[in-house]
Design an enzyme around this catalytic site. Structure first.
Site, PDB file in Angstrom:
ATOM      1  CE  LYS A  45      -3.255  -6.883   0.237  1.00 45.55           C
ATOM      2  NZ  LYS A  45      -2.016  -7.448  -0.355  1.00 45.55           N
ATOM      3  CD  GLU A  88       0.310 -10.137   0.894  1.00 41.00           C
ATOM      4  OE1 GLU A  88       0.966  -9.252   1.474  1.00 41.00           O
ATOM      5  OE2 GLU A  88      -0.794  -9.918   0.371  1.00 41.00           O
ATOM      6  CG  ASP A 128       1.041 -10.934  -4.548  1.00 38.66           C
ATOM      7  OD1 ASP A 128       0.271 -10.394  -3.726  1.00 38.66           O
ATOM      8  OD2 ASP A 128       2.198 -10.519  -4.770  1.00 38.66           O
TER       9      ASP A 128
END
Lengths: 238, 609
Positions: free
Chosen positions: B72, B170, B11
């Site tokens: 990100k 996700e 993740d």
């Protein structure tokens, strides 16, 4: 929309006849996997979606059966299960999954399913016009003018509110019209399926078949026009 | 079962990252030496080289301009995309070839390179824990990530020395972890509110099939935005109460941001909390009490912004809230009571949060990794593409080829021909988005289709657009007349080219093997060389503009730098570079004046004004 790109009209059933396994060159009889070497076989892009799902070519279909078959074939083709396989098999898995997903999407939705079936059955009804009938066309033009007037108007003014009320009423009428067409379609779907189930080859049955196809094509195309106007209208007044 | 190389699940989060693997049929996260599973997604450039994670986080306030966080947010983005939030980041951003570059010390790094450093840290952690070399991974991304953002994530994996076998969304990863645990059947909504992004996915779970019906979201909406709102309040109070403008002081800005984040977290459990921020130059401290009510009224509007995507996803799935059987909460921001309350009000049911919302995505990635390695065979995820894919047509309009929420893999074919006799190419512009006009959608890539020179309309080239199971686009073309396939050189609008990625992979291996001083020496030599070349060029162009003694000192500094460059001391090289820059200053000023003068010549006053 993409199934329109994915297939051309023509004799599909012919192409279903399998020839040889791409891998071991043995004669193919099995559906998607070679019986000898167990390698996955590419599904032709022109495969008849009804055959793909093992369903009769009808407009009313068993949704549960469709979904169950979709899940079963997804488990057979999905790239997740080909990670350890050769590049060739991975490529086939990817292509087959994409075709399967298109097929499922097309058959799941009654309107898309009907459009697809009409394409398959085209033949004598190919030349049906796809422009709206003149009465619908005039209505669209008139409505377009009202929408323009509304956009140009001060929305809080007396006129603005009046036009809005008019548009809301128009929208209700169009929604109703769309629903009516969908009811008509449902009836035609049933009629079509009954005719197919009877399987008559008489000239009378052929004429009936062409009449049904022609009517479905007309209503489907008119429904698309009405649907687009309703969407457009909803965007303007919401 | 043949032993297949282990695949780990990662993740890669905005704020924190985790790595997990499947152990005896159960996914579990891998802790670090200190026992913590979460690695802060922070990379700091220190005098001893690059560091990642907890130790890097300490540098946020110590050397803010050399410490990268929330990278990100920049994946697959150009500078123009993030223009309105540049002020919030203390590190310097530039752009090259449509890709953001982050300046750290002497070098610039692309966001995939920074992300790769975090991935490497996770990779090493897994290798230490499992006692084996790891080369394959599944990495999660927000469901609403577009093609460029997914590609950037895949590039990051490559640079880190990981083969990315799957990019997985996700919220769907979270659903895998939940489904494995509860053997749930029915329709579920996964509400994923993380550090930088928001996603909503609606899935149907039946006999081990996880079918995504619709997804929506906002890749620029997360806990970061909540922190910013709180920090803005503190900053303005410090401005009015203490007459100090902290915006020019990056380390204090960071301290305020971190205090805002901590206060937000505390207020999920408490009703009020004490805020303390040390002010610069011994001007005392800023302190105040913040209540949960105050926090909630401040961030209400941001939380409301997550509800519109939820409604859109429901509409696309053709479902009402009453038809949703369960709601799963994912992401650290869902710890806020207000978030839970608003979600519960929207769906009319109590949301689920049995699994740790910080870990559930990594756990799901481990499950997907196990599916790919052939371990788990009864589960299958059927995901969708979040955005419509299309091409530019006449009049700047986008023609949609694959609609949003289409199950992937998905493909569409389009036939192209020519309009002019003998035309040898057709330019194709690929887009992603839901708007009518090209300019309102995201440009993904452009390519030129090669066409044999024939009369107009005769060539028939069929282009296949295929979105694979990663949500990444592949384009192929075939000449329908000859049946010949054509390779296509797609130029990404906002991504690294293949060559660039390859060079970065090489760099990454190179730097891993060299010690820091050696790297510094190489960099110093390269920079020295560049400075020598530009100075010599300036001398040739503008030598006549400055006095003889200036020229003499430039030449002396040049030869001093040249001999330092051949030595082995990077500090000495840097010192001689500074000397040369100082000596050459009059020359560069003279050159600038001269070019300005020439530009202005022959122009009227109004033109200049």
């Amino acid at each position: 929309m993409d199934h329109h790109h994915a297939h051309s009209t023509g004799s599909r059933d012919l192409r279903m006849a399998r020839s040889m396994c791409w891998h071991c060159q043995s004669e193919m009889a099995g559906e998607y996997f070679c019986e000898r070497c167990v390698k996955v076989q590419p599904v032709s892009k022109d495969t008849d979606y009804f055959i793909c799902f093992g369903l009769p070519r009808r407009l009313t279909i068993d949704q549960n059966k469709l979904e169950a078959k979709f899940y079963e074939l997804s488990r057979a083709f999905h790239p997740d299960f080909y990670q350890n396989k050769s590049d060739a098999e991975q490529a086939i898995s990817l292509g087959n999954s994409a075709t399967l997903n298109t097929a499922y999407r097309t058959l799941r939705d009654p309107i898309q399913r009907a459009e697809y079936l009409l394409d398959l059955e085209a033949g004598s009804v190919k030349e049906i016009r796809t422009s709206p009938p003149s009465d619908l066309f005039e209505e669209i033009l008139e409505l377009q003018e009202t929408v323009e007037a509304y956009r140009a108007s001060d929305r809080d003014s007396e006129t603005g509110r009046e036009i809005l009320a008019q548009l809301v009423a128009e929208r209700q009428a169009l929604d109703q019209r769309k629903q009516d067409m969908e009811h008509q379609l449902e009836q035609l779907f049933t009629d079509w399926d009954t005719l197919q189930d009877r399987g008559d080859a008489t000239s009378q049955a052929r004429a009936e078949r062409d009449r049904l196809l022609k009517q479905m094509r007309e209503i489907l195309s008119n429904r698309t026009y009405v649907k687009n106007i309703v969407n457009d209208l909803a965007e303007t007044i919401e | 079962m043949t032993a297949m190389a282990r695949i780990i699940g990662i993740d890669l989060g905005t704020t924190n990252s985790l790595v997990a693997y499947m152990k005896d049929g159960k996914p579990c996260v891998i802790p670090g030496r200190a026992g913590r599973a979460m690695v802060p997604s922070v990379v700091a450039m220190t005098d001893n080289g690059l560091i990642v994670g907890d130790s890097a986080k300490e540098h946020l306030t110590r050397s803010p301009e050399r410490t990268v966080y929330s990278v990100k947010r920049f994946m697959g983005k150009s500078l123009a995309d993030v223009q309105n939030e540049l002020a919030y980041f203390p590190y310097a951003l530039t752009e090259q070839g449509g890709v953001i570059r982050i300046k750290l010390g002497e070098k610039t790094y692309s966001p995939p390179q920074i992300s790769a450093m975090i991935l490497k840290e996770l990779k090493q952690r897994a290798e230490a824990h499992l006692g084996e070399s790891i080369t394959k991974a599944v990495i999660t991304v927000p469901a609403y990530f577009n093609d460029s953002q997914r590609q950037a994530t895949k590039d990051a994996g490559l640079i880190a020395g990981l083969e990315v076998l799957r990019i997985i969304n996700e919220p769907t990863a979270a659903s895998l972890a939940y489904g494995l645990q509860d053997k749930t059947q029915g329709t579920i909504a996964v509400y994923d509110f993380g550090g930088g992004t928001f996603d909503i996915s609606i899935l149907k779970l039946k006999n081990g099939i996880f079918e995504v019906l619709a997804t929506n979201g906002d890749t620029h909406l997360g806990g970061d935005d909540l922190d910013r709102r709180i920090a803005d309040l503190f900053l303005s109070e410090i401005q009015t109460g203490h007459h100090i403008d902290l915006t020019a002081s990056p380390d204090h800005m960071q301290a305020v941001r971190l205090e805002a984040e901590r206060a937000k977290i505390r207020l999920s459990d408490e009703l009020n909390t004490q805020i303390e921020v040390e002010l610069p130059d011994g001007k005392g401290r800023y302190s105040r009490e913040l209540t949960r009510d105050q926090l909630e009224s401040m961030v209400m509007e941001i939380i409301e912004r997550t509800l519109a995507p939820c409604r859109l996803a429901l509409k696309d799935a053709e479902l009402t809230t009453a038809q949703i059987d369960e709601i799963v909460l994912v992401g650290g921001s869902t710890r806020m009571p207000l978030v839970r309350q608003r979600v519960q009000e929207l769906f009319g049911k109590q949301p689920h949060c049995n699994l740790n919302p910080d870990e559930v995505v990594a756990l799901g990635a481990a499950v997907q990794a196990d599916i790919l390695s052939g371990g788990t065979t009864d589960m299958l995820l059927l995901d969708v593409t979040p955005l419509s894919l299309g091409i530019e047509t006449m009049g700047g309009v986008m023609s949609s080829l694959i609609r949003r929420n289409t199950t992937i893999p998905a493909s569409a074919k389009e036939l192209f021909t020519t309009y002019v006799d003998g035309q040898t190419g057709v330019d194709i512009h690929i887009l992603q988005g839901e708007r009518e006009l090209v300019k309102d959608n995201r440009s993904l890539a452009r390519f030129r289709l090669k066409v044999p020179p024939l009369p107009a309309g005769v060539p028939r080239i069929e282009v296949t657009f295929l979105i694979d199971a990663n949500g990444i686009l592949n384009v192929t073309a075939a000449d329908m007349r000859t049946g010949q396939r054509q390779s296509i050189d797609v130029k990404p609008s906002y991504g690294l080219s293949d060559n660039e990625v390859e060079r970065m992979i090489e760099d990454s291996f190179k730097f891993a093997q060299e010690d820091v001083t050696a790297r510094k020496l190489i960099e110093a030599r390269l920079d020295a060389e560049a400075l020598i070349v530009t100075t010599e060029k300036s001398l040739a162009e503008g030598g006549r503009l400055v006095a003889e003694d200036v020229l003499a000192s430039i030449r002396a500094a040049l030869s001093a730098l040249t001999s330092a460059k051949d030595g082995h001391d990077p500090k000495a090289i840097r010192a001689r570079m500074a000397d040369l820059e100082l000596a050459a200053k009059p020359l560069s000023v003279a050159l600038l004046d001269d070019s300005l003068k020439r530009t202005l010549q022959g122009k009227t006053v109004t033109e200049i004004m």
